[in-house]
Design a protein around this motif. Structure first.
Motif, PDB file in Angstrom:
ATOM      1  N   VAL A  12       0.835  -1.204   0.000  1.00  0.00           N
ATOM      2  CA  VAL A  12       0.000   0.000   0.000  1.00  0.00           C
ATOM      3  C   VAL A  12       0.868   1.250   0.000  1.00  0.00           C
ATOM      4  O   VAL A  12       0.592   2.218  -0.723  1.00  0.00           O
ATOM      5  CB  VAL A  12      -0.963   0.001   1.200  1.00  0.00           C
ATOM      6  N   GLY A  13       1.940   1.239   0.792  1.00  0.00           N
ATOM      7  CA  GLY A  13       2.838   2.383   0.823  1.00  0.00           C
ATOM      8  C   GLY A  13       3.432   2.677  -0.545  1.00  0.00           C
ATOM      9  O   GLY A  13       3.613   3.846  -0.926  1.00  0.00           O
ATOM     10  N   GLY A  14       3.724   1.627  -1.300  1.00  0.00           N
ATOM     11  CA  GLY A  14       4.235   1.813  -2.654  1.00  0.00           C
ATOM     12  C   GLY A  14       3.227   2.503  -3.550  1.00  0.00           C
ATOM     13  O   GLY A  14       3.570   3.407  -4.322  1.00  0.00           O
ATOM     14  N   LEU A 135      -9.661   9.166   9.655  1.00  0.00           N
ATOM     15  CA  LEU A 135      -9.516   7.727   9.894  1.00  0.00           C
ATOM     16  C   LEU A 135     -10.095   6.907   8.752  1.00  0.00           C
ATOM     17  O   LEU A 135     -11.172   7.202   8.239  1.00  0.00           O
ATOM     18  CB  LEU A 135     -10.214   7.348  11.201  1.00  0.00           C
ATOM     19  N   GLY A 136      -9.379   5.859   8.378  1.00  0.00           N
ATOM     20  CA  GLY A 136      -9.922   4.870   7.453  1.00  0.00           C
ATOM     21  C   GLY A 136     -10.044   5.324   6.020  1.00  0.00           C
ATOM     22  O   GLY A 136     -11.034   5.018   5.362  1.00  0.00           O
ATOM     23  N   SER A 137      -9.038   6.012   5.487  1.00  0.00           N
ATOM     24  CA  SER A 137      -9.106   6.491   4.104  1.00  0.00           C
ATOM     25  C   SER A 137      -8.474   5.475   3.153  1.00  0.00           C
ATOM     26  O   SER A 137      -7.559   5.773   2.389  1.00  0.00           O
ATOM     27  CB  SER A 137      -8.411   7.854   3.973  1.00  0.00           C
ATOM     28  N   GLY A 138      -8.998   4.233   3.234  1.00  0.00           N
ATOM     29  CA  GLY A 138      -8.616   3.189   2.289  1.00  0.00           C
ATOM     30  C   GLY A 138      -9.803   2.924   1.381  1.00  0.00           C
ATOM     31  O   GLY A 138     -10.498   3.843   0.968  1.00  0.00           O
ATOM     32  N   TYR A 342      -3.655  -1.362  -4.549  1.00  0.00           N
ATOM     33  CA  TYR A 342      -4.029  -0.182  -5.337  1.00  0.00           C
ATOM     34  C   TYR A 342      -5.313   0.451  -4.798  1.00  0.00           C
ATOM     35  O   TYR A 342      -5.388   1.667  -4.603  1.00  0.00           O
ATOM     36  CB  TYR A 342      -4.222  -0.594  -6.797  1.00  0.00           C
ATOM     37  N   THR A 343      -6.314  -0.384  -4.548  1.00  0.00           N
ATOM     38  CA  THR A 343      -7.605   0.152  -4.109  1.00  0.00           C
ATOM     39  C   THR A 343      -7.554   0.706  -2.692  1.00  0.00           C
ATOM     40  O   THR A 343      -8.443   1.447  -2.280  1.00  0.00           O
ATOM     41  CB  THR A 343      -8.717  -0.913  -4.208  1.00  0.00           C
ATOM     42  N   THR A 344      -6.523   0.357  -1.929  1.00  0.00           N
ATOM     43  CA  THR A 344      -6.319   0.958  -0.610  1.00  0.00           C
ATOM     44  C   THR A 344      -5.454   2.205  -0.697  1.00  0.00           C
ATOM     45  O   THR A 344      -5.725   3.218  -0.049  1.00  0.00           O
ATOM     46  CB  THR A 344      -5.668  -0.051   0.352  1.00  0.00           C
ATOM     47  N   GLY A 345      -4.404   2.144  -1.511  1.00  0.00           N
ATOM     48  CA  GLY A 345      -3.451   3.243  -1.572  1.00  0.00           C
ATOM     49  C   GLY A 345      -3.964   4.485  -2.273  1.00  0.00           C
ATOM     50  O   GLY A 345      -3.674   5.615  -1.844  1.00  0.00           O
ATOM     51  N   VAL A 346      -4.716   4.310  -3.346  1.00  0.00           N
ATOM     52  CA  VAL A 346      -5.231   5.484  -4.072  1.00  0.00           C
ATOM     53  C   VAL A 346      -6.160   6.332  -3.193  1.00  0.00           C
ATOM     54  O   VAL A 346      -6.011   7.559  -3.133  1.00  0.00           O
ATOM     55  CB  VAL A 346      -5.934   5.058  -5.384  1.00  0.00           C
ATOM     56  N   PRO A 347      -7.107   5.735  -2.463  1.00  0.00           N
ATOM     57  CA  PRO A 347      -7.954   6.561  -1.581  1.00  0.00           C
ATOM     58  C   PRO A 347      -7.183   7.255  -0.466  1.00  0.00           C
ATOM     59  O   PRO A 347      -7.579   8.338  -0.026  1.00  0.00           O
ATOM     60  CB  PRO A 347      -8.955   5.546  -1.007  1.00  0.00           C
ATOM     61  N   ASN A 381     -12.803   8.984  -9.826  1.00  0.00           N
ATOM     62  CA  ASN A 381     -12.859   8.874 -11.282  1.00  0.00           C
ATOM     63  C   ASN A 381     -11.581   9.381 -11.931  1.00  0.00           C
ATOM     64  O   ASN A 381     -11.098   8.824 -12.927  1.00  0.00           O
ATOM     65  CB  ASN A 381     -14.056   9.647 -11.827  1.00  0.00           C
ATOM     66  N   ALA A 382     -11.007  10.438 -11.385  1.00  0.00           N
ATOM     67  CA  ALA A 382      -9.817  11.054 -11.981  1.00  0.00           C
ATOM     68  C   ALA A 382      -8.536  10.292 -11.684  1.00  0.00           C
ATOM     69  O   ALA A 382      -7.568  10.377 -12.450  1.00  0.00           O
ATOM     70  CB  ALA A 382      -9.688  12.494 -11.484  1.00  0.00           C
ATOM     71  N   GLN A 383      -8.521   9.531 -10.574  1.00  0.00           N
ATOM     72  CA  GLN A 383      -7.267   8.930 -10.088  1.00  0.00           C
ATOM     73  C   GLN A 383      -7.164   7.424 -10.331  1.00  0.00           C
ATOM     74  O   GLN A 383      -6.264   6.783  -9.813  1.00  0.00           O
ATOM     75  CB  GLN A 383      -7.108   9.215  -8.586  1.00  0.00           C
ATOM     76  N   GLY A 384      -8.089   6.855 -11.105  1.00  0.00           N
ATOM     77  CA  GLY A 384      -7.944   5.454 -11.469  1.00  0.00           C
ATOM     78  C   GLY A 384      -8.896   4.474 -10.816  1.00  0.00           C
ATOM     79  O   GLY A 384      -8.756   3.267 -10.967  1.00  0.00           O
ATOM     80  N   LEU A 385      -9.921   5.002 -10.094  1.00  0.00           N
ATOM     81  CA  LEU A 385     -10.911   4.124  -9.460  1.00  0.00           C
ATOM     82  C   LEU A 385     -12.322   4.537  -9.876  1.00  0.00           C
ATOM     83  O   LEU A 385     -13.138   4.956  -9.065  1.00  0.00           O
ATOM     84  CB  LEU A 385     -10.775   4.178  -7.937  1.00  0.00           C
ATOM     85  N   PRO A 386     -12.642   4.412 -11.171  1.00  0.00           N
ATOM     86  CA  PRO A 386     -13.991   4.799 -11.637  1.00  0.00           C
ATOM     87  C   PRO A 386     -15.061   3.899 -11.044  1.00  0.00           C
ATOM     88  O   PRO A 386     -14.852   2.694 -10.886  1.00  0.00           O
ATOM     89  CB  PRO A 386     -13.892   4.650 -13.153  1.00  0.00           C
TER      90      PRO A 386
END
Length: 392
Positions: A12-14, A135-138, A342-347, A381-386
């Protein structure tokens, strides 16, 4: 100029680091820190020269962590270390005077239990310091909370039921592996289930309740009821709620291996003596299993995570499904990581971006659904999680 300090250099850090680099207009200085400097160096080599700085830190040590925060002059700290370290990193942020964000709530290392109580207890301290803690921004928790807030704002006058549905249909080729930290994953899955209905929590045996859900772009999958942390805050903030549940998909091979490991004591969290020294079984197991950060190149398939919401709009019953689908191979192509990371790190990056831009800003400790969901949904939508919304 905004400086972000990312603590934690796993999968996730990556992802967080890669995505911050892709948003340099907000994150003008990026520092990645971890207990193991080698982990930071590995991520640094994947990026353009001079894209990030790296540092070594023991996040169990509040004084050391606060000193690093001050040294790099961070404006926000993104905590993607272990959930055991949430409290020390929050305290370090208070000491250093910077905003805080994490992706998972606090867990005690000696007890298989997670809850927000000890983090929520720091609300007054953050308010008095004029600081924000998100808190919890995954994804779950995180995006699913925002989905709920979005449904409440745009689709319902009153929400009655929410089912959170988490499907990972990826195949990494191993007989048994976990897609995020094995210790956290196995503790979570092997614990008793819980759901909230009519004002009280109802406990179930692990994997006692199963349903089959037809996930778009994936297909029908066995889905099992678990307890998951986002429900703890959502029951407080979604008006009219009568029931909330969380379901996650598991294949037969995963469940068979997990049950066998549990039966022989390998999921234990209490120290045992082995050849004259103490070891914690689940920590030893973690060393034997594949590193989740190594799964990216070999994982194929998709994830689908979303919510099914029922309630009332204009006096009429309404039911919708908000969901997001990610492809493991496409995620790896972009940020050298599989879709679960990816779905954790982007948020996490998006939450910090909104904080730095002042779009989400308040003093105190907050959960995701307490803010306006619209800017976050636009960033997804803009960052890869439509995402998509379906009427059911």
């Amino acid at each position: 100029m905004s400086t972000v300090l990312i603590i934690g250099a796993g999968g996730v850090g990556g992802v967080v680091t890669h995505k911050c680099v892709l948003n340099k207009e907000t994150f003008t200085k990026i520092v990645l820190a971890s207990r193991r400097i080698e982990s930071c160096e590995k991520i640094q080599k994947q990026l353009p020269a001079d894209a990030i700085e790296i540092a070594q830190v023991d996040a169990d040590d509040t004084v050391q962590t606060a000193a690093l925060i001050k040294k790099v002059e961070a404006d926000v700290v993104i905590n993607v270390a272990l959930p055991y370290q949430d409290l020390t990193i929050m305290d370090a942020c208070l000491e250093a005077g910077v905003d805080y964000l994490d992706t998972a709530n606090y867990e005690h290392p000696d007890e298989a239990k997670f809850e927000y109580k000890l983090q929520w207890a720091k609300n007054e301290a953050f308010k008095e310091a004029g600081l924000m803690s998100l808190l919890g921004s995954g994804f779950d928790p995180g995006v699913t909370n925002v989905f709920c807030a979005y449904a409440q704002k745009h689709y319902f006058d009153e929400i009655h039921t929410i089912d959170i549905l988490d499907c990972n249909a990826g195949d990494h080729g191993y007989p048994f592996a976990t897609n995020f930290n094995p210790e956290i994953n196995l503790r979570e899955v092997s614990a008793k289930g819980r759901y909230w209905e009519e004002g009280k929590w109802i406990e179930t045996d692990p994997m006692e309740i199963k349903m089959v859900w037809d996930y778009p772009e994936v297909g029908p999958k066995d889905s099992y009821l678990l307890y998951h942390e986002e429900m703890e805050s959502l029951v407080q903030h979604i008006k009219g709620l009568k029931r909330i549940r969380f379901f996650m998909t598991f294949g037969e091979s995963y469940l068979m291996h997990m049950k066998a490991l549990e039966n022989v004591g390998m999921l234990g969290i209490k120290p045992v003596m082995h050849q004259g020294q103490e070891i914690v079984p689940i920590e030893f197991l973690k060393t034997l299993l594949p590193d989740p950060a190594s799964l990216g190149p070999r994982t194929k398939g998709k994830t689908n995570i979303g919510i099914v919401v029922e309630g009332i709009k204009n006096g009429q019953p309404k039911k919708i499904y908000i969901y997001q689908v990610s492809d493991h191979e496409k995620c790896f192509e972009e940020v050298q990581s599989q879709a679960v990371s990816y779905t954790t790190g982007v948020p996490a990056m998006i939450g910090a971006k909104l904080m730095l831009e002042g779009k989400w800003k308040a003093d105190g400790v907050y959960n995701m659904e307490q803010f306006d969901p619209d800017p976050f949904m636009a960033e997804l939508n803009a960052q890869g999680l439509p995402w998509k919304v379906l009427d059911l």
